[in-house]
Design an enzyme around this catalytic site. Structure first.
Site, PDB file in Angstrom:
ATOM      1  N   ARG A  76     -17.273  -5.984  95.138  1.00  0.00           N
ATOM      2  CA  ARG A  76     -16.351  -6.034  94.000  1.00  0.00           C
ATOM      3  C   ARG A  76     -16.990  -6.842  92.883  1.00  0.00           C
ATOM      4  NH1 ARG A  76     -10.786  -5.328  96.047  1.00  0.00           N
ATOM      5  NH2 ARG A  76     -10.874  -5.133  98.315  1.00  0.00           N
ATOM      6  N   HIS A 418       3.040  -0.972  50.434  1.00  0.00           N
ATOM      7  CA  HIS A 418       4.473  -1.193  50.225  1.00  0.00           C
ATOM      8  C   HIS A 418       5.252  -0.871  51.504  1.00  0.00           C
ATOM      9  CE1 HIS A 418       8.569   0.000  48.937  1.00  0.00           C
ATOM     10  NE2 HIS A 418       8.437  -1.014  48.091  1.00  0.00           N
ATOM     11  N   ARG A 525      12.256 -12.089  47.417  1.00  0.00           N
ATOM     12  CA  ARG A 525      11.801 -11.209  46.343  1.00  0.00           C
ATOM     13  C   ARG A 525      13.024 -10.585  45.675  1.00  0.00           C
ATOM     14  NH1 ARG A 525       7.521  -9.369  50.799  1.00  0.00           N
ATOM     15  NH2 ARG A 525       9.494  -9.463  51.928  1.00  0.00           N
ATOM     16  N   ARG A 581      11.670 -16.080  44.329  1.00  0.00           N
ATOM     17  CA  ARG A 581      10.651 -15.613  43.390  1.00  0.00           C
ATOM     18  C   ARG A 581      11.333 -14.831  42.275  1.00  0.00           C
ATOM     19  NH1 ARG A 581       6.122 -11.406  45.274  1.00  0.00           N
ATOM     20  NH2 ARG A 581       7.825  -9.927  44.914  1.00  0.00           N
ATOM     21  N   GLY A 729       0.215 -16.602  47.422  1.00  0.00           N
ATOM     22  CA  GLY A 729       0.540 -15.222  47.767  1.00  0.00           C
ATOM     23  C   GLY A 729      -0.745 -14.495  48.127  1.00  0.00           C
ATOM     24  N   ASP A 732      -1.873 -10.460  47.025  1.00  0.00           N
ATOM     25  CA  ASP A 732      -2.512 -10.216  45.731  1.00  0.00           C
ATOM     26  C   ASP A 732      -3.770 -11.058  45.554  1.00  0.00           C
ATOM     27  OD1 ASP A 732      -1.077  -8.175  44.635  1.00  0.00           O
ATOM     28  OD2 ASP A 732       0.348  -9.447  43.577  1.00  0.00           O
ATOM     29  N   CYS A 794       2.733 -17.713  51.520  1.00  0.00           N
ATOM     30  CA  CYS A 794       3.865 -16.796  51.704  1.00  0.00           C
ATOM     31  C   CYS A 794       3.431 -15.339  51.728  1.00  0.00           C
ATOM     32  CB  CYS A 794       4.918 -17.013  50.617  1.00  0.00           C
ATOM     33  SG  CYS A 794       4.337 -16.674  48.944  1.00  0.00           S
TER      34      CYS A 794
END
Length: 851
Positions: A76, A418, A525, A581, A729, A732, A794
């Site tokens: 094994r 999105h 948001r 925000r 953030g 972005d 965030c």
């Protein structure tokens, strides 16, 4: 005990270590130390196996001499970590004409022939890699040897040492193969990981009395609850009991025969072994055993297979029973395992008819009827039917349909598209970037090359944990958020030393966040609040306003709606911090893009279609995500931010009267320059003063900036002069730092990662070297200017363990992620804190050496 430079007999005192002989060898030694009936076993070290791969064999005569004269052997694999895999087990080494004749006298001709044919087939196909077809079907030893001789042009070997040599060489070389190396590296093994081998005397499982083989474990593989499960195959060998149709249960079961029916004493002995291994090996083990004429032998024990739910239940139970510490229980659970508890999953026993694959963008599984528009999703949900929203890509206009759907499937997009971001926030399964889909929304058809055409109303299943789209409705396993999971979260909260907030846009999101025990909301948001059909019309009136007065009039109608949203949000969070925000997206996202939508808007606004079309065209931008959005709207169309600030402050007053005092945190998006902050801050401060004067009520608020542009990170020092907090953030910021579109990068990202251009997809795992350096510069410069500056992340990366490790090291105050990523983040944060506390001391696990 016999020890040579090349091999070591496994005894209680032998020098066997996980780091030199592998996990299986060390576990077998522990079983020996527990006085369990383990057959005689020899361990070959990593160095010995490397030498075998290079052509130097150990003294096989001496090795075989360790075992009883004429014993059959098995080999094994023994890798350092069980999950790293290894070549499959080879049984009955030493089967020759003479040995077959001996077995025929003691066990009967049929049993001897079956063993001999089985070994010839395994030796030919698995060891020497001969074509399996020649050894299929019913066969006698004579025919099997004849087939072997025809293929190899030499007789089947009758020397056990020669057989063992070929087995060892085959397994050593298989470990070095490219495929095996890639598979174990995918499990986290280093490139130079070694393989050990164990050679064990066979306990045949074949005899005149009670004989056979089986596998048993003492915790449910699905739930982790105490339960004896497994299978037993009379007159069988190896793990065949798990798959053979004739296999029986271990304990009495109304569904069929069981070992306990005829051998209660042996089952009692197995249960005793299970209790002993759990207590002394500090783990729920799966035991492989044989019975030979009623005598029990334990061949092996491994960590029992388990689902994510069972993983949590077992670790918590071991800690509650005092077998391991709470810290070790938390360290044993990979954070992303929790996704299996938070969402429905396709049952691991289900048949999977895979239609296509894409990116596993949001975990969980859901079944429903195909719909192609948000409107259709809402209509189907209103009828109480589950649906899957299928789109080329989603936009903010699809929000209501996404809320109504059970899952989302898109042809385009990646991990931060999105669809993916919204799905994770809603806790919906999502597969994005399913590029083989051919979607015709007008004809309401969905096709995949080579498969049938699917129409609206056909049923599919989206598995966002694997990225697969399945035909039909396989059985699903429901989430499990109570019991052991709740206990684990309590322990994680006590251990972690960094805040964990949630990104929540609606009261429903906030309720889910509270269910997971967050420290507040780190990102609300506000634009998602405007896509309700009633609000959307007013929003469009504001966009079409000819002058500031008309714009303000439309916003006055939105004000009470926003205020009500914030009151409910503050009430849900019960005085915990809420970071709101301000409006971020470009205005064109609120306008229709198709002919029917434009005509409907013209009717609603009582305007000519041509005028509506012209206004929409005037708002179009070549690159809207880098255009008129975020703070740029707040500076040039100040009425929007003024309305939102007023709604926040009026909601603060009302919510504070009804419950705990509220201190809202207002965040300005997409900042690049100090002057932007000054302008917005001046207007917000003026609104605050006006509300205080009008209501006669004092309140406190904090104003901060969402750092999403490289320039904001570099100029954080001067921006911090007007900011109480900076929240990075990373969606972005990554996009701008790389110059990549997060929606389009999926088309080539896998190739980039495979070719080593990027170590990981930077939209899935934070780029510590590049984007991380910008963040560190921003944090350092911001806190130099303002020592009490609060720092956080965030973006979508925030729930990843690597991001949390980075954030702790950088001195950030908290991370904020989608609600369903909160448990993952909390556990990861706790593990990092525990590891720091225990360094340089090692936390013991089953895989580490203990004497």
């Amino acid at each position: 005990m016999l020890t040579t430079p090349d091999f070591t007999e496994i005894t209680a005192t032998a020098e066997i270590r996980t780091s030199t002989h592998g996990n299986r060898a060390k576990c077998l030694q522990r079983l020996v130390r527990l006085d369990l009936p383990v057959p005689k076993t020899v361990a070959l070290s990593f160095d010995t196996v490397r030498a075998i791969a290079g052509g130097r064999l150990p003294d096989l005569r001496a090795l075989i001499g360790v075992f009883d004269d004429g014993a059959l052997l098995s080999v094994r694999s023994s890798s350092q970590m069980h999950d790293w895999g290894g070549p499959g087990t080879i049984l009955n080494i030493g089967m020759t004409d003479a040995k077959a004749a001996d077995l025929a006298r003691t066990h009967g001709q049929d049993a001897a022939d079956a063993l001999y044919v089985g070994f010839i087939r395994s030796y030919a196909v698995d060891v020497l890699r001969l074509d399996a077809d020649g050894f299929e079907g019913p066969m006698t030893p004579r025919l099997a040897k004849a087939e072997f001789e025809a293929e190899m042009e030499e007789p089947f070997p009758q020397d056990p040492a020669e057989q063992l040599a070929e087995v060892l060489k085959s397994m050593a070389r298989a470990w070095e193969g490219t495929t095996a190396r890639l598979l174990r590296q995918a499990q986290g093994a280093p490139a130079d990981a070694g393989l050990g081998l164990v050679v064990q005397e066979m306990a045949l499982g074949i005899g005149q009395g009670l004989s056979g083989s089986g596998v048993v474990q003492f915790a449910s593989p699905e739930t982790g609850e105490p339960q004896v499960t497994g299978r037993w195959l009379p007159q069988g060998q190896g793990r065949a009991a798990l798959s053979e149709a004739d296999a029986q249960f271990i304990v009495r079961d109304p569904r069929g025969k069981a070992l306990e029916d005829g051998a209660p004493e042996q089952v009692a002995a197995l249960k005793s072994a299970g209790r002993l291994t759990r207590e002394r090996l500090r783990e729920e083990m799966q035991i492989e055993f044989t019975l030979m004429n009623g005598q029990l032998s334990i061949l092996d024990a491994v960590k029992c297979p388990r689902s994510g739910r069972a993983e949590v239940a077992i670790a918590v139970a071991l800690a509650e029973d005092g077998i391991i510490t709470r810290d070790e229980a938390m360290l044993r659970i990979p954070p992303f395992t929790l996704n299996q508890l938070l969402h429905r999953q396709v049952s691991p026993l289900a048949d999977r008819d895979v239609l296509t694959r894409g990116i596993a963008a949001a975990p969980g599984a859901a079944t429903g009827k195909i719909v192609f528009t948000a409107t259709a999703a809402q209509a189907m949900a209103a009828q109480g039917e589950a649906c899957i929203l299928v789109r080329r890509e989603t936009s903010p206009e699809d929000i209501r349909g996404m809320h109504a759907a059970q899952a989302i499937l898109t042809e385009r997009g990646g991990m931060t598209s999105h669809a993916a971001v919204i799905a994770r926030g809603l806790g919906l399964p999502c597969v994005s970037g399913a590029t083989r889909l051919q979607l015709d929304a007008r004809k309401k058809m969905l096709t995949v090359p080579g498969r049938k055409v699917f129409h609206e109303g056909d049923i599919i299943t989206v598995d966002g944990s694997t990225g697969e789209v399945l035909v039909g409705a396989p059985p699903l396993v429901e989430p499990a958020l109570g019991g052991a999971f709740a206990t684990l979260m309590d322990w994680a909260d006590a251990a972690r030393d960094i805040g964990v907030r949630a990104n929540a846009d609606t009261p429903e999101d906030a309720a889910m966040a509270q269910r997971f025990g967050v420290d507040g909301i780190g990102l609300c948001r506000t634009e998602h609040m405007f896509f309700d059909s009633a609000r959307l019309t007013v929003m469009r009136e504001m966009i079409f306003a000819e002058n500031p007065a008309d714009r303000a009039a439309a916003l006055d109608r939105l004000l009470p709606m926003q205020r009500a949203d914030f009151i409910e949000l503050f009430r849900m969070m019960q005085g915990q911090p809420v970071t709101i925000r301000l409006f971020d997206p470009p205005l064109h996202e609120f306008l229709p893009g198709d002919r029917d939508g434009i005509r409907a808007l013209a009717e609603a606004l009582d305007l000519p279609v041509s005028r509506v079309q012209a206004r929409i065209e005037s708002l179009q931008e070549f690159n809207p995500m880098l255009g008129m959005r975020g703070v740029r709207l707040g500076v040039t169309v100040p009425e929007i931010y003024e309305m939102q600030a007023r709604a926040i402050f009026e909601a603060t007053i009302k919510a504070s009267r009804q419950g705990a005092p509220v201190v809202p945190e207002i965040m300005i998006p997409l900042v690049s320059a100090r002057r932007e902050v000054e302008l917005v801050k001046g207007r917000i401060d003026a609104i605050a003063a006006e509300v205080k004067s009008k209501t006669g009520t004092e309140f406190t608020y904090r104003l901060g900036v969402m750092v999403e542009t490289p320039r904001a990170a570099l100029r954080a020092g001067e921006i911090a002069e007007h900011s109480a907090f900076l929240s990075f953030g990373t969606n972005d910021l990554t996009q701008m730092a790389y110059g990549l579109s997060r929606d389009d990068a999926g088309r080539f990202m896998s190739a980039y990662v495979q070719l080593g251009v990027f170590p990981e997809d930077p939209f899935q795992q934070l780029d510590i070297d590049g984007v991380g350096e910008l963040m560190l510069l921003g944090a350092e410069r911001g806190r130099h200017a303002r020592p009490d500056l609060m720092l956080s992340i965030c973006g979508e990366h925030a729930g990843h363990p690597a991001t949390i490790a980075f954030s702790r090291k950088a001195g950030f105050d908290y991370v904020s992620c989608s609600p369903f990523r909160v448990p993952v983040a909390k556990l990861a944060a706790a593990q990092l804190s525990i590891q720091d506390k225990h360094l340089p001391q090692r936390v013991e696990t089953l895989h580490e050496d203990r004497g």
